[in-house]
Design a protein around this motif. Structure first.
Motif, PDB file in Angstrom:
ATOM      1  N   TYR A  75       0.923  -1.089  -0.211  1.00 18.28           N
ATOM      2  CA  TYR A  75      -0.048  -0.059   0.023  1.00 18.28           C
ATOM      3  C   TYR A  75       1.016   1.173  -0.197  1.00 18.28           C
ATOM      4  N   GLU A  76       0.458   2.251  -0.859  1.00 19.65           N
ATOM      5  CA  GLU A  76       1.182   3.338  -0.736  1.00 19.65           C
ATOM      6  C   GLU A  76      -0.040   4.595  -0.531  1.00 19.65           C
ATOM      7  N   CYS A  77       0.119   5.077   0.709  1.00 15.96           N
ATOM      8  CA  CYS A  77      -1.097   6.161   1.051  1.00 15.96           C
ATOM      9  C   CYS A  77      -2.197   5.194   1.214  1.00 15.96           C
ATOM     10  N   ASP A  78      -3.390   5.634   0.359  1.00 16.51           N
ATOM     11  CA  ASP A  78      -4.633   4.651   0.470  1.00 16.51           C
ATOM     12  C   ASP A  78      -4.953   3.946  -0.804  1.00 16.51           C
ATOM     13  N   HIS A  79      -4.119   3.554  -1.452  1.00 21.08           N
ATOM     14  CA  HIS A  79      -4.443   2.494  -2.409  1.00 21.08           C
ATOM     15  C   HIS A  79      -2.970   1.446  -2.809  1.00 21.08           C
ATOM     16  N   ARG A  80      -3.433   0.479  -3.416  1.00 21.27           N
ATOM     17  CA  ARG A  80      -2.911  -0.650  -3.371  1.00 21.27           C
ATOM     18  C   ARG A  80      -1.891  -0.389  -4.633  1.00 21.27           C
TER      19      ARG A  80
END
Length: 176
Positions: A75-80
């Motif tokens: 995950y990066e921030c809020d997305h895969r």
């Protein structure tokens, strides 16, 4: 299980499982999913609880080296983020790895694709990225940077034998 034991379990599969056209396709039942301890032993780095890693193929680069394909998510921030990584091992120790397929279009364009030469001893990696400027409200154009690297998989230090950088001016889609 130590890194040699993990690598022994990976199926020899000279590229029938990997193709740049497949993007993130591979046969899960024929792959090995690593847990956090196995991942740490093999790659000598940590994997967080929400990450995944599958080893789905390997091939012999030369008598001392093997290349191993892994499908990874994080995950990066809020997305895969999904990627395919190609790792090079000598005597069961990772000496290098290259991300060979990656896409992230959350906010701005960033992608990596790759291909091997016909002898599978040279890897070409193509990185495409836009700037964050193109995501600003009212932006009418952006610059797409295209970096191409060629890596000699047989050289002692996995040398980059060619590097090329290009750019294109791209227009933003019409505003509604």
């Amino acid at each position: 299980m130590d890194s040699c034991g993990i690598l022994d379990k990976v199926k020899y599969d000279k590229f029938s499982q990997y193709s740049p056209e497949l993007k993130f396709g591979f046969i899960v039942s024929e792959s090995i999913q690593l847990n956090q301890a196995e991942y740490r032993d093999l790659f000598e780095e940590e994997m967080v609880e929400t990450d995944t890693c599958y080893l789905f193929g390997k091939y012999e680069i030369n008598k001392d080296r093997i290349g191993v394909y892994s499908y990874r998510t994080t995950y990066e921030c809020d997305h895969r983020i999904r990627m395919i990584e190609f790792s090079i091992f000598e005597k069961c120790k990772k000496i290098d790895s290259k991300i060979i397929s990656f896409e992230d279009n959350d906010g701005f364009l960033y992608s990596i694709s790759s291909k091997f030469n016909k002898d599978f001893n040279q890897l070409t990696i193509i990185e495409r990225r836009g700037s964050e400027y193109g995501t600003e409200p009212g932006a009418t154009r952006d610059t797409l940077f295209i970096n191409t690297f060629k890596v000699d998989l047989n050289s002692k230090n996995l040398d980059t034998v060619d590097k090329n950088t290009q750019f294109e001016i791209i227009k933003s889609p019409p505003q509604k």
